[in-house]
Design an enzyme around this catalytic site. Structure first.
Site, PDB file in Angstrom:
ATOM      1  NE  ARG A 150      -1.130   2.423   2.720  1.00  0.00           N
ATOM      2  CZ  ARG A 150      -0.568   3.549   3.120  1.00  0.00           C
ATOM      3  NH1 ARG A 150      -0.615   4.627   2.375  1.00  0.00           N
ATOM      4  NH2 ARG A 150       0.090   3.589   4.265  1.00  0.00           N
ATOM      5  CG  ASP A 151       3.719   4.045   2.932  1.00  0.00           C
ATOM      6  OD1 ASP A 151       3.879   4.880   2.023  1.00  0.00           O
ATOM      7  OD2 ASP A 151       4.141   4.234   4.080  1.00  0.00           O
TER       8      ASP A 151
ATOM      9  CG  HIS B 230       5.021   4.575   9.069  1.00  0.00           C
ATOM     10  ND1 HIS B 230       4.150   3.733   8.414  1.00  0.00           N
ATOM     11  CD2 HIS B 230       5.658   5.269   8.094  1.00  0.00           C
ATOM     12  CE1 HIS B 230       4.259   3.904   7.098  1.00  0.00           C
ATOM     13  NE2 HIS B 230       5.170   4.843   6.879  1.00  0.00           N
TER      14      HIS B 230
ATOM     15  CG  HIS C 246       9.331   7.339   5.469  1.00  0.00           C
ATOM     16  ND1 HIS C 246       8.918   7.660   4.200  1.00  0.00           N
ATOM     17  CD2 HIS C 246       8.336   6.591   6.000  1.00  0.00           C
ATOM     18  CE1 HIS C 246       7.717   7.143   3.990  1.00  0.00           C
ATOM     19  NE2 HIS C 246       7.337   6.490   5.060  1.00  0.00           N
TER      20      HIS C 246
ATOM     21  CB  CYS D  70      11.599   8.512  -6.120  1.00  0.00           C
ATOM     22  SG  CYS D  70      13.002   8.379  -7.229  1.00  0.00           S
TER      23      CYS D  70
ATOM     24  CG  ASN E 272       7.710   3.308   3.848  1.00  0.00           C
ATOM     25  OD1 ASN E 272       7.269   3.891   4.824  1.00  0.00           O
ATOM     26  ND2 ASN E 272       7.101   3.305   2.672  1.00  0.00           N
TER      27      ASN E 272
END
Ligand SMILES: [Zn+2]
Length: 255
Positions: free
Chosen positions: A42-43, A163, A165, A196, A205
């Site tokens: 999904r993400d 979560h 990144h 990207c 992520n």
């Protein structure tokens, strides 16, 4: 962007800005077990410019299930007008194999970004899990500690996930800090899909392979088979014709 995993069970992904730094207060102990929430389908895929064939999405999710991931974000019920990549959400949900005991939540991005101060309200609204996201990846472990300390005063630890990144290379360090503070649910994306790595504002992520490797090294149980996970990462990178964002996959790559 803040997003809510709808369907049962409900889960909320929020945006919190990690800026402050402090060095006070002692570390906790690491959890014995960590639940990894795989957000790649999904993400990760949501950020792909080219439409990924439905069959590829289904195969990716099945491979991730085979690898033992307990929770896999399958798709998003967002309008195809806004996110054409997720237009096949119904077919994807119908097509995947549902392994017993696993969760395949979907997202409905319908909430605005929120600060840690409102986490309590979300929890009282019935969200079983609130995922605190550093979705632009600027936070450092000190900031993670400060943010979690604040949120933990309002929301039970068991309802929190993180979560992170890896934009500034801090995702594993931030995650480790959260684990030391008692968090035991971590979002990650196979092959580091999402954003990207070469564009400005890059926001890849945390790669699931790298997370699993670290947790295995710490003797923390995840139920994930790293070899099968690497195969799933290899599959999707070939399908998307791109390089993996996982350091572990790069290190073990035979290509
Ligand atoms: Zn993300």
């Amino acid at each position: 962007m803040a997003t809510m995993r709808k369907v049962v069970p409900r889960r909320l992904v929020g945006l919190a800005t990690l800026r402050a730094v402090s060095t006070s207060s002692p570390m906790g102990t690491l959890p014995k077990q960590v639940k990894i929430v795989e957000v790649g389908p999904r993400d990760g895929l949501q950020n792909e410019k080219n439409i990924v064939p439905t069959a590829v999405k289904i195969k990716l999710i099945d491979m991730l299930s085979e690898a033992g991931l307990p929770v896999i974000e399958a798709t998003s019920f967002v309008s195809p007008k806004w996110v054409p990549q997720m237009a096949d959400h119904t077919e994807v949900l119908k097509g995947i194999r549902k392994f017993p005991g696993r969760n395949y939540p979907v997202l409905t991005p319908n909430l605005k970004g929120f600060e840690s101060a409102v986490s309590k309200k979300l929890y009282s609204m019935g969200c079983y899990e609130i995922s605190l996201g550093d979705t632009i990846g600027v936070g450092t472990p000190g900031a993670m500690k400060d943010m979690l300390s604040a949120v933990m005063r309002e929301v039970p630890l068991a309802a929190l996930a993180v979560h992170c990144h890896d934009t500034y290379g801090q995702a594993l360090a931030n995650t480790l800090m959260a684990l030391q503070m008692g968090v035991s649910v971590v979002d990650a994306s196979v092959a580091g899909l999402g954003g990207c790595p070469y564009a400005q504002g890059a926001s890849g992520n945390l790669a699931t392979e790298d997370l699993v490797y670290m947790l295995e090294g710490l003797g923390i149980h995840t139920g994930v088979n790293l070899q099968k996970l690497l195969e799933a990462g290899d599959f999707i990178c070939q399908a998307l014709n791109r390089k993996t964002g996982s350091k572990v996959a790069q290190a073990t790559c035979k290509l």
